[in-house]
Motif scaffolding. Sequence first.
Motif, short mmCIF file in Angstrom:
data_model
loop_
_atom_site.label_atom_id
_atom_site.label_comp_id
_atom_site.label_asym_id
_atom_site.label_seq_id
_atom_site.Cartn_x
_atom_site.Cartn_y
_atom_site.Cartn_z
N ASP A 124 0.57 -1.30 -0.25
CA ASP A 124 0.00 0.16 0.26
C ASP A 124 0.84 1.30 0.06
OD1 ASP A 124 -2.24 -1.76 0.31
OD2 ASP A 124 -2.25 -2.17 2.23
N PHE A 125 2.07 0.90 0.14
CA PHE A 125 2.83 1.84 0.08
C PHE A 125 3.67 2.44 -1.57
CE2 PHE A 125 2.62 1.30 4.38
CZ PHE A 125 3.07 1.60 5.33
N THR A 126 3.86 3.97 -2.17
CA THR A 126 3.92 4.40 -2.85
C THR A 126 5.86 4.62 -2.95
OG1 THR A 126 4.25 6.63 -2.32
CG2 THR A 126 2.07 6.11 -2.62
N ALA A 127 6.63 4.55 -4.10
CA ALA A 127 8.23 4.88 -3.68
C ALA A 127 8.94 5.48 -3.04
CB ALA A 127 8.13 5.42 -5.31
N GLN A 128 7.80 6.98 -2.81
CA GLN A 128 8.20 8.13 -1.91
C GLN A 128 7.77 8.30 -0.84
OE1 GLN A 128 5.85 8.10 -4.81
NE2 GLN A 128 7.28 9.52 -5.89
N GLU A 129 6.63 7.36 -0.26
CA GLU A 129 6.81 6.88 1.44
C GLU A 129 7.49 5.78 1.66
OE1 GLU A 129 1.78 7.03 1.61
OE2 GLU A 129 2.25 5.18 0.59
N VAL A 130 7.77 4.54 0.82
CA VAL A 130 9.03 3.94 0.95
C VAL A 130 10.28 4.75 1.34
CG1 VAL A 130 10.27 1.98 0.61
CG2 VAL A 130 7.65 2.20 -0.20
N ASP A 131 10.78 5.46 0.79
CA ASP A 131 12.00 6.41 0.40
C ASP A 131 11.92 7.00 2.38
OD1 ASP A 131 13.47 6.16 -1.39
OD2 ASP A 131 12.79 7.58 -2.77
N PHE A 204 22.41 -3.42 5.09
CA PHE A 204 21.54 -2.70 4.32
C PHE A 204 19.89 -2.32 5.00
CE2 PHE A 204 22.50 -7.01 4.72
CZ PHE A 204 20.91 -7.81 4.37
N LEU A 205 19.14 -2.19 4.64
CA LEU A 205 17.70 -2.34 4.68
C LEU A 205 16.85 -2.82 3.95
CD1 LEU A 205 17.11 1.40 5.68
CD2 LEU A 205 17.85 -0.30 7.45
N THR A 206 16.07 -3.66 3.80
CA THR A 206 15.10 -3.74 2.55
C THR A 206 13.78 -3.41 3.45
OG1 THR A 206 14.37 -6.16 3.63
CG2 THR A 206 16.50 -5.54 2.27
N ALA A 207 13.30 -3.76 2.25
CA ALA A 207 11.37 -3.13 3.20
C ALA A 207 10.33 -4.40 2.67
CB ALA A 207 10.99 -2.18 2.21
N LYS A 208 9.16 -4.83 2.82
CA LYS A 208 8.50 -5.65 2.46
C LYS A 208 7.09 -5.31 3.03
CE LYS A 208 8.58 -8.52 6.19
NZ LYS A 208 8.66 -10.28 6.46
N ALA A 209 6.23 -5.53 2.40
CA ALA A 209 4.64 -5.25 2.77
C ALA A 209 4.20 -5.92 4.34
CB ALA A 209 3.43 -5.37 1.93
N GLY A 210 3.44 -5.13 5.19
CA GLY A 210 2.95 -6.20 6.66
C GLY A 210 1.61 -5.85 6.13
N GLU A 214 0.52 -0.99 6.75
CA GLU A 214 1.80 -1.29 7.18
C GLU A 214 3.26 -1.86 6.23
OE1 GLU A 214 2.02 -3.86 11.01
OE2 GLU A 214 2.47 -4.97 9.79
N LEU A 215 4.20 -0.78 6.24
CA LEU A 215 5.28 -1.58 5.68
C LEU A 215 6.44 -1.23 6.64
CD1 LEU A 215 6.54 -1.13 2.90
CD2 LEU A 215 8.12 1.14 4.17
N VAL A 251 7.99 -0.76 11.95
CA VAL A 251 7.10 -0.50 11.62
C VAL A 251 6.27 0.98 11.20
CG1 VAL A 251 5.00 -1.97 11.98
CG2 VAL A 251 6.79 -3.23 12.84
N LEU A 252 5.97 0.99 9.79
CA LEU A 252 5.80 2.04 9.39
C LEU A 252 4.73 1.85 9.25
CD1 LEU A 252 7.72 4.36 9.37
CD2 LEU A 252 8.67 2.83 9.12
N ARG A 253 2.86 2.61 9.76
CA ARG A 253 1.91 2.46 9.82
C ARG A 253 0.59 3.47 9.29
NH1 ARG A 253 2.56 -0.68 14.96
NH2 ARG A 253 2.21 -2.98 14.37
#
Length: 322
Positions: A124-131, A204-210, A214-215, A251-253
């Motif tokens: 649910d997160f855009t590229a800008q929100e992931v940044d 390093f960092l990685t991201a995945k959907a929760g 939630e990211l 965790v970003l919500r």
Amino acid sequence: MEDRQLETHPDLIDPEWRKHAEREARLGAKKDLKRRRKQRPRRRLRMTRKVVVVLFVTGTVAVLGAATVVVQQMRGSSDPGQPPKVAPVVIGVDLARPYDRTPAANWSEGLAGITVPPGQAVGDFTAQEVDAAYRKATEAIAAARLGSRALSGDGSELLALLTPNERARLEATLTSAPTVEKGGYLTLLGTNRLLPARPRMTGFLTAKAGRKGELIVHASYVTAYAFDVRPGEARSPVDIVPFVRDEEDYVLRKAPFAKGDAGLSLGASSGFTSRMACDAIKTGVLAPQYADKSAPNYGVPAVDEAATYDPTKPMPTRDTCR
């Protein structure tokens, strides 16, 4: 043709001229020798002198002169023909370069050692929100592992980054006296102080959907700290450079989560510390290995150090304080 003319040149066959040229050459050689001895007073010179005729030819004009060639052979204390001795390996600690000869020798300072990928849309997160989530995660890492407040036992900087509900959950722990639980969130220092050299990091960092809205940003990294030391207290750089390895979920919500949970929370985590003082780490405090007076070999990794400090490898599980 020119060679024949030079061989019969009047100056070359004049005995008075040749005596004068040789005398001037010898005087020049003595002056040169004195000058070289003044420049290198501690080197021994073995010299061979030869009187020769030096011939310079420019176009069709020949210029004649006499000179002395001085051959110098520098000799060390070893016999001629023997290879030079290898300089002894320096043992001890260079406080100006504390990370030399440790696994952190080529790591970058601070957050520069953590690789952050470019933002791409995730769930649910855009590229800008992931940044933005990556930036928030690195701020939390800095507050916990690099911030001057955290290092002095003050968790307020990390608390300020959290959601209201997460802040309320962790406030008692992060504002208490040093404990093992608090040391899991912050790097706590005791009486041993760090050198001016900044901590070094790799990771390093990685991201995945929760869940929906939630990211999860996963951070895998290692931090090395360089501690000050008094003369004679450390035998090698590893005695003053402990390593803290972390695997953490940030965790970003956002909506549909309520306002009290929107923002940053701390998720699952695990850690591994090595090359530290075991008596200190048992109280939640990070101290250099040399400070562990009762057991100076404690804190030594029980497995291969290259894997221990490689964030791409599985987290070690064996206790180094045995």
